[in-house]
Design a protein around this motif. Structure first.
Motif, PDB file in Angstrom:
ATOM      1  N   ASN A 201      48.439 -11.028  81.913  1.00 21.48           N
ATOM      2  CA  ASN A 201      49.213 -10.339  80.873  1.00 21.48           C
ATOM      3  C   ASN A 201      49.933 -11.290  79.922  1.00 21.48           C
ATOM      4  OD1 ASN A 201      48.477  -7.912  82.141  1.00 21.48           O
ATOM      5  ND2 ASN A 201      50.294  -7.981  83.471  1.00 21.48           N
ATOM      6  N   ASP A 223      52.756  -5.473  79.549  1.00 21.00           N
ATOM      7  CA  ASP A 223      53.154  -4.877  80.817  1.00 21.00           C
ATOM      8  C   ASP A 223      51.907  -4.480  81.605  1.00 21.00           C
ATOM      9  OD1 ASP A 223      52.190  -2.518  79.732  1.00 21.00           O
ATOM     10  OD2 ASP A 223      54.173  -1.707  79.258  1.00 21.00           O
ATOM     11  N   ASN A 225      50.567  -1.736  81.972  1.00 22.00           N
ATOM     12  CA  ASN A 225      49.736  -0.726  81.310  1.00 22.00           C
ATOM     13  C   ASN A 225      49.002  -1.275  80.092  1.00 22.00           C
ATOM     14  OD1 ASN A 225      50.533   1.413  83.078  1.00 22.00           O
ATOM     15  ND2 ASN A 225      52.484   1.517  81.976  1.00 22.00           N
ATOM     16  N   THR A 258      47.555  -4.377  71.861  1.00 18.83           N
ATOM     17  CA  THR A 258      47.366  -3.921  73.247  1.00 18.83           C
ATOM     18  C   THR A 258      46.466  -4.894  74.007  1.00 18.83           C
ATOM     19  OG1 THR A 258      45.481  -2.558  72.558  1.00 18.83           O
ATOM     20  CG2 THR A 258      47.645  -1.488  72.645  1.00 18.83           C
TER      21      THR A 258
END
Length: 393
Positions: A201, A223, A225, A258
């Motif tokens: 991440n 994070d 997600n 993202t």
């Protein structure tokens, strides 16, 4: 004898014919407002009355129809209010929005009166004549680059093991995207953003120019997600374009980026710099902004039109040339930007036609003619009566 009554009727009827004739003559005048004659009887203690007088010529400020012209500088007010002009030092108001730019760079009407507005679109303060500068738009260095993308979560971490980042070696980074940036002189450069996955991440971001050694900008943290949780070092970093110009202090905005298990994808990209440009045209938008269009694709709000309203618009004094002046009866002007408060909105590329109803005026003309003829008949009868008295022996 009733000569005085008949003469007053003739004078009043003549004035009424003048008003109607003026309405008919201006039925095609843009922004014209029709008038009507108000009569009042005259008694002054006389039993039979002393005739009639013109109490006032009242202006009718109902809106005319809007007609499209396709010209960028033609405007009309939809709603209440007046355009404000400076005419040889006198402030006048008009509904005629047939505008041009004169040789000195001012926006004027057909009579040369200068349209006024709020400079730079900053509403408030004293309005000024709208001046269009002939000079070009200076270059602006890039200070911010924005991008939105998806970084492939399935990408393996780049384990350099002592191998330094190398812009020419795609094994030392995970993904790249390109953006054009500008220095303070307006020179453009092809800059590359390098994204390197350095941990779970976590991604490192670098910026390079034309394939040269890239400088570290900062890091991205996601994070569990795959949503961007924080950044470091991206709000301000120095980038040297070379070429003898000042180094750029830039910010990299990656909001909305993202880390999902999909392919790398760049969905949005932008930056705030531009090269110099020359003025290629002006237009007035629906907000009343006078906008300059430049050859570098930029636009600038040069001024915002002033819309003036009055407590009693019928108290304005006509001064000719489709204009009115403030009087004590009209009250002081209430000025503001289009669409704010009492001010009407601005329609661009259209003009407001005269509000004269030509059919009604022609009917009124017939009635006024009959009225005039009736008063002449009164004089004729009075003359016959007087002649009869004179002939008594």
């Amino acid at each position: 004898m009733g000569f005085s009554q008949a003469l007053s009727g003739l004078n009043a009827a003549a004035t009424n014919l003048d008003v109607i004739g003026n309405n008919v003559a201006n039925s095609q005048t843009v922004g014209f407002k029709a008038g009507r004659t108000l009569f009042a009887d005259v008694y002054a203690g006389a039993q039979a009355g002393l005739g009639v007088k013109v109490a006032a010529v009242q202006q009718t400020f109902t809106s005319g129809t809007l007609e499209s012209t396709g010209r960028n500088l033609d405007v009309a007010i939809s709603g209440s209010g007046f355009l404000r002009f400076d005419q040889n030092g006198q402030t006048v108001y008009s509904r005629n929005g047939q505008l041009n730019m004169d040789a000195n760079g001012y926006i004027v009407n057909a009579q040369g009166a200068r349209l006024t507005g709020f400079p730079d679109g900053k509403v408030g303060g004293d309005p000024e004549a709208i001046f269009i500068p002939s000079g070009g738009l200076e270059a602006s260095a890039t200070t911010s680059v924005s991008a939105t993308l998806n970084l492939d979560a399935a990408t393996l971490e780049i384990d350099r093991l002592g191998v330094p980042f190398d812009a020419t070696d795609d094994s030392t980074y995970s993904y790249t995207s390109n953006v054009t940036i500008y220095d303070s002189q307006g020179n453009d450069y092809a800059a590359t953003l390098y994204y390197t996955k350095t941990g779970d991440n976590t991604w490192e971001v670098r910026v390079g120019r034309d394939g040269e050694i890239a400088t570290a900008a900062g890091t991205l943290n996601f994070d569990a997600n795959g949503l961007l949780s924080s950044t470091a070092g991206l709000d301000s970093f120095e980038f040297s374009p070379g070429g003898g110009v000042t180094d750029l202090d830039m910010a990299l905005q990656l909001d909305g980026t993202t880390q999902f298990g999909n392919d790398f994808e760049l969905t949005a990209l932008g930056q705030d710099g531009y090269t110099s440009g020359s003025l290629v045209g002006i237009a007035i938008d629906e907000l009343g902004n006078v906008v300059g269009n430049y050859s570098n694709g930029q636009t600038r709000v040069i001024s915002t039109l002033v819309i003036a309203n009055f407590a009693n618009a019928e108290g304005l004094e006509p001064v000719g040339d489709n204009a009115w002046a403030e009087t004590t009866s009209s009250g002081q002007p209430i000025i503001g930007a289009p669409g704010v408060g009492l001010a009407g909105t601005v329609a661009s590329g259209v003009v407001e036609n005269s509000n004269v109803d030509l059919t009604r005026e022609l009917v009124n003309l017939i009635i006024a003619q009959r009225n005039y003829q009736a008063n002449t008949q009164t004089i004729k009868v009075q003359d016959e009566v007087l002649q009869s008295v004179v002939n008594l022996r």
